[in-house]
Write a protein that holds these residues in place. Sequence first.
Motif, PDB file in Angstrom:
ATOM      1  N   UNK A  68      40.262   5.595  32.421  1.00 57.23           N
ATOM      2  CA  UNK A  68      40.385   4.144  32.674  1.00 57.23           C
ATOM      3  C   UNK A  68      39.209   3.635  33.502  1.00 57.23           C
ATOM      4  N   UNK A  69      38.671   4.500  34.367  1.00 57.26           N
ATOM      5  CA  UNK A  69      37.506   4.087  35.156  1.00 57.26           C
ATOM      6  C   UNK A  69      36.228   4.037  34.312  1.00 57.26           C
ATOM      7  N   UNK A  70      36.203   4.810  33.217  1.00 54.21           N
ATOM      8  CA  UNK A  70      34.998   4.877  32.376  1.00 54.21           C
ATOM      9  C   UNK A  70      34.981   3.816  31.283  1.00 54.21           C
ATOM     10  N   UNK A  71      36.069   3.779  30.505  1.00 62.37           N
ATOM     11  CA  UNK A  71      36.126   2.887  29.332  1.00 62.37           C
ATOM     12  C   UNK A  71      37.579   2.857  28.838  1.00 62.37           C
ATOM     13  N   UNK A  72      38.176   1.678  28.781  1.00 59.29           N
ATOM     14  CA  UNK A  72      39.570   1.574  28.339  1.00 59.29           C
ATOM     15  C   UNK A  72      39.656   1.381  26.831  1.00 59.29           C
ATOM     16  N   UNK A  73      38.749   0.619  26.282  1.00 56.16           N
ATOM     17  CA  UNK A  73      38.804   0.330  24.846  1.00 56.16           C
ATOM     18  C   UNK A  73      37.405   0.016  24.323  1.00 56.16           C
ATOM     19  N   UNK A  74      37.136   0.415  23.093  1.00 54.49           N
ATOM     20  CA  UNK A  74      35.837   0.028  22.518  1.00 54.49           C
ATOM     21  C   UNK A  74      35.938  -0.312  21.039  1.00 54.49           C
ATOM     22  N   UNK A  75      37.039   0.016  20.371  1.00 55.21           N
ATOM     23  CA  UNK A  75      37.296  -0.202  18.945  1.00 55.21           C
ATOM     24  C   UNK A  75      36.677   0.907  18.091  1.00 55.21           C
ATOM     25  N   UNK A  76      37.225   1.036  16.904  1.00 51.83           N
ATOM     26  CA  UNK A  76      36.755   2.064  15.976  1.00 51.83           C
ATOM     27  C   UNK A  76      35.486   1.645  15.229  1.00 51.83           C
ATOM     28  N   UNK A  77      34.857   0.549  15.669  1.00 52.65           N
ATOM     29  CA  UNK A  77      33.529   0.206  15.166  1.00 52.65           C
ATOM     30  C   UNK A  77      32.487   1.184  15.713  1.00 52.65           C
ATOM     31  N   UNK A  78      32.896   1.955  16.753  1.00 51.48           N
ATOM     32  CA  UNK A  78      31.979   2.890  17.410  1.00 51.48           C
ATOM     33  C   UNK A  78      32.643   4.267  17.468  1.00 51.48           C
ATOM     34  N   UNK A  79      31.856   5.306  17.729  1.00 47.92           N
ATOM     35  CA  UNK A  79      32.458   6.596  18.059  1.00 47.92           C
ATOM     36  C   UNK A  79      33.202   6.413  19.372  1.00 47.92           C
TER      37      UNK A  79
END
Length: 376
Positions: A68-79
């Motif tokens: 959660x401190x790094x990245x919560x969500x980015x979508x499957x548009x990316x690895x």
Amino acid sequence: MDNTSQYKALDERYFMPAFSRDMAIVKGEGSKVWDGAGREYIDCVAGIAVCSTGHCHPAVVKAICDQAHELIHCSNLYYVPHQGDLAKKLVEITGMHKAFFANSGAEATDGALKLARVRTGRKKFVAFTHGFHGRTVGSLSVTHKPAIREPFEPLGMVKTFVEYGDVEGLRKVVDDDTAGVIVEPIQGEAGVIIPPDSFFEGIREVCDKSGALMIVDEVQTGMGRTGKWLAMQHTKVQPDIVTLAKGIASGFPMGALVAREGIEFKKSEHGSTFAGGPLACAAALATIGVIEKILPDVCRKGERFREGLSKYNPRVRGLMIGMTIGDKCPEIQKKCADAGVLVNCAADGNLRLVPPLTISDAEIDRVVEVIHGSLG
Ligand SMILES: *Cc1c(COP(=O)(O)O)cnc(C)c1O
């Protein structure tokens, strides 16, 4: 102080009354939970076979917080961080070829039905009586229970129901337009119903003859619940598609499907905004790490329950336990709760116990004692 009345008032005023409940659970640790009044329970419901590593296992909490401190969500548009590692792990433990993610059990079912349709080019499904596969429009269409399905018919998929366990009945209805046969290895919502291995050998044979895919719904039985990663691994039968969810990420919402070589979604055939996100994958990897260590002990713990409860003829596979006790089930559930043990009534007067896989021998013995006290 007891917070339960506050929960109740808000629920009654603002929440659609689709559930019947009278308790609030506000804290959990290991196999224990606490209610709004601070009373302690041994939890043999575990979020309905979800909290398999126990409540708030430190390794799972840490994995979720770190991510959660790094990245919560980015979508499957990316690895997506952890997604590939989790897919690899699931493929290894299930013996299948590739994985795909979902956000729940029902969504995993929907994915499996879509995959079977698109790869076979066929339209029809066969499912079994008393089976449960979820409540979305797709998964509900193959869920049997008329009371929850019929008000919403017509539903997504063309299907036929065959009596659970009846291979001859199956043989009669599967034809060259059958895309798949969907089955639970042990029926969970029906009350822990365990069929003989020959049932699955029969389904495999019918599917092989007809070209229909064998879809095994391991949403409840998978991820170590029965003492192996998949309940199907107690048999010699290899399914074509397997669905997973409940126990996969210790309560972080997640579903998955894994399939054998040659059966996969191609570009644009399926997708999801949230599924396989970084938090869910981190929670699932940590969960698998914990289960790897305790898996060898699950069957022994199940046998401890079996011995303790032998008077009531329990159906036991690993830590999935059912006992037929009839109409007095809700009353027994209440008595057990009053004595500090949470259990739950599945369909048809079947008491179901699906405790955390981390439950201790002392806790098992206490649960057995409370059930004896409640059932007499
Ligand atoms: C719980 C369950 C589902 C549905 O899972 P949800 O996460 O509630 O959508 C599907 N199949 C089986 C066998 C289940 O036990």
